[in-house]
Structures are given as C-alpha cells and as structure tokens.
Design a protein around this motif. Structure first.
Motif, short mmCIF file in Angstrom:
data_model
loop_
_atom_site.label_atom_id
_atom_site.label_comp_id
_atom_site.label_asym_id
_atom_site.label_seq_id
_atom_site.Cartn_x
_atom_site.Cartn_y
_atom_site.Cartn_z
N VAL A 59 -0.83 1.47 29.62
CA VAL A 59 -0.99 2.73 28.89
C VAL A 59 0.30 3.21 28.23
CG1 VAL A 59 -2.99 3.65 30.09
CG2 VAL A 59 -0.73 3.99 31.07
N MET A 60 1.46 3.02 28.86
CA MET A 60 2.71 3.51 28.31
C MET A 60 3.82 2.52 28.63
SD MET A 60 2.56 7.47 29.66
CE MET A 60 3.74 8.13 28.50
N GLN B 280 6.24 -1.56 32.04
CA GLN B 280 4.95 -1.07 31.56
C GLN B 280 4.34 -0.17 32.62
OE1 GLN B 280 3.14 -2.25 28.48
NE2 GLN B 280 2.18 -0.31 29.02
N GLN C 148 -6.24 7.97 26.25
CA GLN C 148 -5.95 7.75 24.84
C GLN C 148 -4.73 8.56 24.41
OE1 GLN C 148 -9.24 8.48 22.21
NE2 GLN C 148 -8.07 8.05 20.37
N GLN D 94 -1.58 6.77 25.53
CA GLN D 94 -1.28 5.59 24.72
C GLN D 94 -0.64 5.97 23.39
OE1 GLN D 94 -5.20 3.86 24.76
NE2 GLN D 94 -4.67 2.40 26.37
N GLU D 95 -0.93 7.17 22.91
CA GLU D 95 -0.34 7.62 21.65
C GLU D 95 1.05 8.19 21.82
OE1 GLU D 95 -3.05 10.57 20.29
OE2 GLU D 95 -4.68 9.16 19.91
#
Length: 300
Positions: free
Chosen positions: A162-163, A272, A292, A295-296
């Motif tokens: 995710v990040m 990660q 979401q 992730q942005e």
C-alpha cells in the motif's frame, strides 16, 4: 422460536472473549442482556453451549460444534454488507484497523486530517500492535484489516502493498557527521549505534542493506537496543549514538533541530508497507476507500 443472527453473534463474542462481561463490553450491551440472549439460544437448541464455573466459562461440546457455523455466519454478513455497499457512495460507519508501530504512531496520525476532509463520515478506530497481534485480531474478526511493515505468509490472509517508505541515517543535531559534505558507510561505522530490538522491521531493513555491502553485523558497535521508535529517538537525541529510522518518525525533532536526517552515500533502505485482511471477507466500501487513499499518499 427460530434463533437469529444477533444471538449467534453474541454467542460467538462470548466464546471469543472468554466471559459474558467482556462480551457485553465489546458489544456495548449489559451483561444480563448478553446472558439472556445466550440462554435463548441454548433453549432453542435444547442444550448448553457453555460450561460455567465460578472462575471461567468454556465451550461445551455443542458449543464447539456451533462455533464454526457462527464464524461463517458473521463472515457472510460482512461479505453481504460489503457487496451491497458497492451500490452506494455512503462511506459512513466505523472502520476498525490495526497498525504496527511506525505506521500507527508516525504515519497514520498525520493522514487522518486529509482523510477526514475527503471522507467526513468515516470513523477510524486504530489499534497499535505488533504484526502477530494484528493477525490474531483479524482472524478473530475484531479488525477489518491491518497495516504492517513486512510481508507475512498466512493461509487465510490476503496481503497487498500500500505505501513505500525509505529509512535514513538519524543523528543528533550537533553530530560531527552533520558538517560533512558526504557521509560514507565507513564514516558511519566509526560511531556507536542505538537500534530497535532484533526482529523489528526497521532493524531488519538496515541489517539487510549492511549485509549487501559486506558489513559484518557483529562489528557494528551497538550500545543500546530498545523496544520502541520513541525510545530510540530519545537515546539518539541524548547523544548516546546514531541510528537508522524512518524520516516520518522524526519530523518533529528535525523541525526543532534536535535530530538531523542524513543519507549514506551508495546505500538505500527502502521498505514496503502492506495491508492484510481475511481472504474469506470482502473489504467494506470504507475499507476500500481508505486503502485507496493510502496508495495515493506519499510519505515524502
């Protein structure tokens, strides 16, 4: 009279929590109300579901048989809710998530304001715990999903990146390395280190990069091993040594000039972050929107 899902959920919670009082607290009910619903379920099946003693309760043989059906029923209700929520933009509701130390203490708190601005009706309930605890809570349906700092293998879990984060060299604000134009690995190894405990994700990333550059870990002068990022920061700030940490965890200290972030020439410590949830459970609309959003987002 037929039993209902509410009674099944109460039975499952009592079994998972190990007492009627703990279940009542988790369900925001009174203990007598919990006891009455379990008794109604026992009356329906004409058998005892719990063996009650003065000190504890245990599942009876019938209770053990009922447990997997109760678990499946709860999972099915969550899947149904998630599937139907896709037909609406409503993101209201409580989102229960667990996060490991760095993510929970230093990354997520500063994301909650922009998250709340985008999704004002979403209510996030965050628990900070280690990866083992997160897996256990998800398995017991006490968390919607978790955020962890290292990949794990579990047959019942789905794990997704995710990040991304990158660890850096962290030194006291007045450390000699701050004055250097560039910092090499040889320079760094001359100084004592304050590190997270063995087995932590942060330390694992550091050691793997050092090994990749042929550093004998036994030759690292470690003066202190501490069990939290906060304790490591305090020790470095006090001048006890240098360390490798996420820049996200030292933003406040850097702004005050107490710590400095440096780059070691030729080395990088990327890592990660991952989300994890039960394979058998579809993520709800709020959970999907939250992931979401992560992730942005950039940690820079």
């Amino acid at each position: 009279m037929a039993f209902n899902f509410h009674q099944l959920h109460i039975f499952y919670t009592v079994a998972e929590r190990g007492s009627f009082s703990a279940a009542a607290q988790a369900l925001h009910m009174t203990q007598p109300a919990v006891t009455m619903q379990v008794q109604s379920l026992e009356d329906h099946f004409s058998t005892k579901l719990f063996i009650r003693t003065t000190k504890k309760i245990e599942l009876s043989e019938a209770g053990h048989v009922l447990m997997p059906f109760a678990r499946r029923g709860i999972e099915l209700m969550r899947e149904t809710d998630a599937a139907m929520s896709r037909f609406t933009d409503d993101l209201a509701g409580r989102l229960l998530l667990g996060a490991s130390n760095t993510i929970g203490e230093y990354v997520l708190p500063r994301l909650l304001v922009p998250l709340g601005q985008r999704y004002p009706e979403m209510k996030v309930m965050l628990k900070i715990m280690n990866t083992t605890q997160i897996l256990d809570e998800i398995s017991r349906n006490r968390l919607d999903f978790g955020l962890i700092e290292a990949p794990v293998e579990h047959p019942d879990m789905t794990i997704n990146p995710v990040m991304q984060d990158e660890l850096k060299l962290i030194v006291p604000g007045d450390h000699p390395l701050v004055a250097q134009h560039s910092v090499t690995l040889d320079d760094v190894l001359q100084y004592p280190f304050v590190l997270r405990e063995k087995g932590s994700g942060t330390r694992q990333v550091m050691e793997e990069e050092f090994i990749r550059h042929h550093v004998d870990l036994a030759h690292i002068r470690t003066v202190m091993e501490l069990g939290s990022t906060g304790a490591v920061k305090s020790a470095v700030e006090a001048g006890l040594g240098i360390t490798i940490l996420s820049p996200s965890s030292v933003k406040h200290e850097v702004a005050l000039g107490l710590l400095k972030i440096l780059t070691i020439e030729g080395l990088s410590f990327p890592r990660q972050f991952y989300s994890i949830h039960l394979k058998s459970t579809l993520l709800s609309m709020p959970a999907t929107a939250f992931l979401q959003f992560l992730q942005e987002y950039s940690l820079d």
